[in-house]
Design a protein around this motif. Structure first.
Motif, short mmCIF file in Angstrom:
data_model
loop_
_atom_site.label_atom_id
_atom_site.label_comp_id
_atom_site.label_asym_id
_atom_site.label_seq_id
_atom_site.Cartn_x
_atom_site.Cartn_y
_atom_site.Cartn_z
N UNK A 97 -16.01 -11.66 8.63
CA UNK A 97 -16.69 -12.05 9.86
C UNK A 97 -15.71 -12.13 11.03
N UNK A 98 -14.47 -12.53 10.72
CA UNK A 98 -13.43 -12.51 11.76
C UNK A 98 -13.06 -11.07 12.12
N UNK A 99 -13.02 -10.21 11.10
CA UNK A 99 -12.75 -8.79 11.37
C UNK A 99 -13.86 -8.21 12.24
N UNK A 100 -15.11 -8.66 12.01
CA UNK A 100 -16.22 -8.18 12.83
C UNK A 100 -16.05 -8.50 14.30
N UNK A 101 -15.40 -9.62 14.59
CA UNK A 101 -15.15 -10.01 15.98
C UNK A 101 -13.82 -9.50 16.50
N UNK A 102 -12.86 -9.32 15.58
CA UNK A 102 -11.53 -8.87 15.97
C UNK A 102 -11.04 -7.82 14.97
N UNK A 103 -11.48 -6.56 15.12
CA UNK A 103 -11.12 -5.51 14.16
C UNK A 103 -9.62 -5.28 14.03
N UNK A 104 -8.84 -5.76 15.00
CA UNK A 104 -7.39 -5.58 14.92
C UNK A 104 -6.82 -6.26 13.67
N UNK A 105 -7.53 -7.25 13.13
CA UNK A 105 -7.07 -7.89 11.90
C UNK A 105 -7.01 -6.90 10.75
N UNK A 106 -7.98 -5.99 10.69
CA UNK A 106 -7.95 -4.95 9.66
C UNK A 106 -6.83 -3.97 9.93
N UNK A 107 -6.64 -3.63 11.20
CA UNK A 107 -5.56 -2.70 11.55
C UNK A 107 -4.21 -3.22 11.08
N UNK A 108 -3.97 -4.52 11.27
CA UNK A 108 -2.71 -5.10 10.83
C UNK A 108 -2.60 -5.07 9.30
N UNK A 109 -3.71 -5.36 8.64
CA UNK A 109 -3.69 -5.41 7.17
C UNK A 109 -3.42 -4.04 6.56
N UNK A 110 -4.13 -3.01 7.03
CA UNK A 110 -3.99 -1.69 6.43
C UNK A 110 -2.62 -1.09 6.74
N UNK A 111 -2.09 -1.35 7.95
CA UNK A 111 -0.77 -0.80 8.28
C UNK A 111 0.33 -1.49 7.47
N UNK A 112 0.14 -2.76 7.13
CA UNK A 112 1.14 -3.42 6.28
C UNK A 112 1.17 -2.78 4.90
N UNK A 113 0.00 -2.37 4.39
CA UNK A 113 -0.05 -1.69 3.09
C UNK A 113 0.59 -0.31 3.19
N UNK A 114 0.30 0.41 4.27
CA UNK A 114 0.88 1.74 4.46
C UNK A 114 2.40 1.66 4.54
N UNK A 115 2.91 0.65 5.23
CA UNK A 115 4.36 0.50 5.36
C UNK A 115 5.02 0.25 4.00
N UNK A 116 4.35 -0.53 3.15
CA UNK A 116 4.90 -0.79 1.82
C UNK A 116 4.91 0.49 0.98
N UNK A 117 3.86 1.31 1.12
CA UNK A 117 3.82 2.59 0.40
C UNK A 117 4.93 3.52 0.89
N UNK A 118 5.14 3.55 2.21
CA UNK A 118 6.21 4.38 2.77
C UNK A 118 7.56 3.98 2.20
N UNK A 128 -25.69 -4.05 15.64
CA UNK A 128 -24.38 -3.61 15.20
C UNK A 128 -23.38 -4.73 14.96
N UNK A 129 -23.79 -6.00 15.11
CA UNK A 129 -22.87 -7.10 14.97
C UNK A 129 -23.09 -7.84 13.66
N UNK A 130 -22.03 -8.54 13.21
CA UNK A 130 -22.08 -9.41 12.04
C UNK A 130 -22.18 -10.85 12.51
N UNK A 131 -22.57 -11.78 11.62
CA UNK A 131 -22.57 -13.19 12.01
C UNK A 131 -21.20 -13.66 12.47
N UNK A 132 -21.18 -14.71 13.30
CA UNK A 132 -19.91 -15.26 13.76
C UNK A 132 -19.16 -15.89 12.57
N UNK A 133 -17.83 -15.86 12.62
CA UNK A 133 -17.07 -16.56 11.56
C UNK A 133 -17.28 -18.06 11.67
N UNK A 134 -16.99 -18.78 10.60
CA UNK A 134 -17.08 -20.23 10.63
C UNK A 134 -16.11 -20.78 11.65
N UNK A 135 -16.46 -21.90 12.31
CA UNK A 135 -15.57 -22.48 13.31
C UNK A 135 -14.30 -23.05 12.66
#
Length: 248
Positions: free
Chosen positions: A169-190, A241-248
């Protein structure tokens, strides 16, 4: 090997995928009337906007080359712009899904191919803990005869590590969180690819950096004291196109 060419690509249908809500019913109460399949479709659109297929494949290629020792054959890597031109896969938003015609690189002097292939990536969840994942393989083979001299499958998954929960739900509001997560995995593979491609009998390069730890905010747990508060107002209708808000 005198003139290797590096190729990085993402297979057709590899992702990004969201398997969060269909595979984990922990979120059903939060979704209310929103069907899990539709929730995953909406989250998948957010993932696609967070980081492009091209960015993932290029990061894998560039980071690996950058960490290789400055010695032959890695100082003789074929210019990536010439590789892209020969394969008609210019540096644009998307990368070709199908395997290229490697023989097109022979006139450029390439004698070996180092290829990175992403077969599956996205987000999934288990027992209320979500995370990014990416799967595929790296390999090196001689252009003449296609004989493989190295192959390394990879399956990097935050659910298999101590990474913080990647709240969908946080990713739904701030997709950059996924970008950080996937790039950290890519860097470890590299880093692993670099280690594999560095001959043991040669002087190694600088120590490889550890993959950056995920720094998502901690979940907040509420103590159930609803009887001390007035009833909550009805939740507003979700915007298209939106998901529910994350918990406060």
């Amino acid at each position: 090997m005198a003139r290797p060419a590096f190729i990085s690509r993402i297979e057709d249908g590899a992702g990004p995928k969201s398997l969060v809500f269909r595979e984990d019913d922990t979120y059903s109460e939060k979704l209310k009337k929103l069907e899990p399949k539709e929730a995953d479709r909406r989250l998948q659109a957010k993932l696609a906007a967070a980081v492009t297929r091209f960015e993932i494949s290029e990061r894998l290629r560039v980071n690996t080359i950058h960490q290789l020792p400055r010695e032959r054959p890695w100082t003789s890597v074929l210019d990536p712009a010439r590789v892209a031109t020969a394969l008609e896969s210019f540096l644009v938003e998307e990368v070709p899904a199908n395997a290229p015609d490697y023989d097109l690189l022979a006139p450029l002097g390439a004698d070996a191919i180092v290829e990175f292939v992403v077969q599956d990536y996205g987000m999934h969840s288990e027992k209320g803990r979500a995370g990014a994942y990416i799967k595929g393989y790296g390999r090196m083979f001689w252009l003449d005869g296609r004989n493989e001299v190295w192959r390394r499958p990879f399956d990097a998954d935050q659910l298999q590590t101590d990474a913080e929960h990647l709240d969908p739900f946080k990713v739904g509001k701030n997709p950059e969180l996924f970008q950080r997560a996937i790039t950290s995995l890519v860097d470890a593979i590299s880093a692993q690819f670099t280690k594999d491609l560095t001959p043991k009998d040669r002087r190694g390069g600088a120590p490889l950096p550890e993959a950056a730890e995920q720094s998502a905010p901690d979940s907040t747990h509420r103590t159930g004291r609803e009887n001390q508060r007035p009833p909550a107002p009805p939740a507003p209708e979700l915007a298209p196109g939106e998901l529910p808000d994350p918990d406060p």
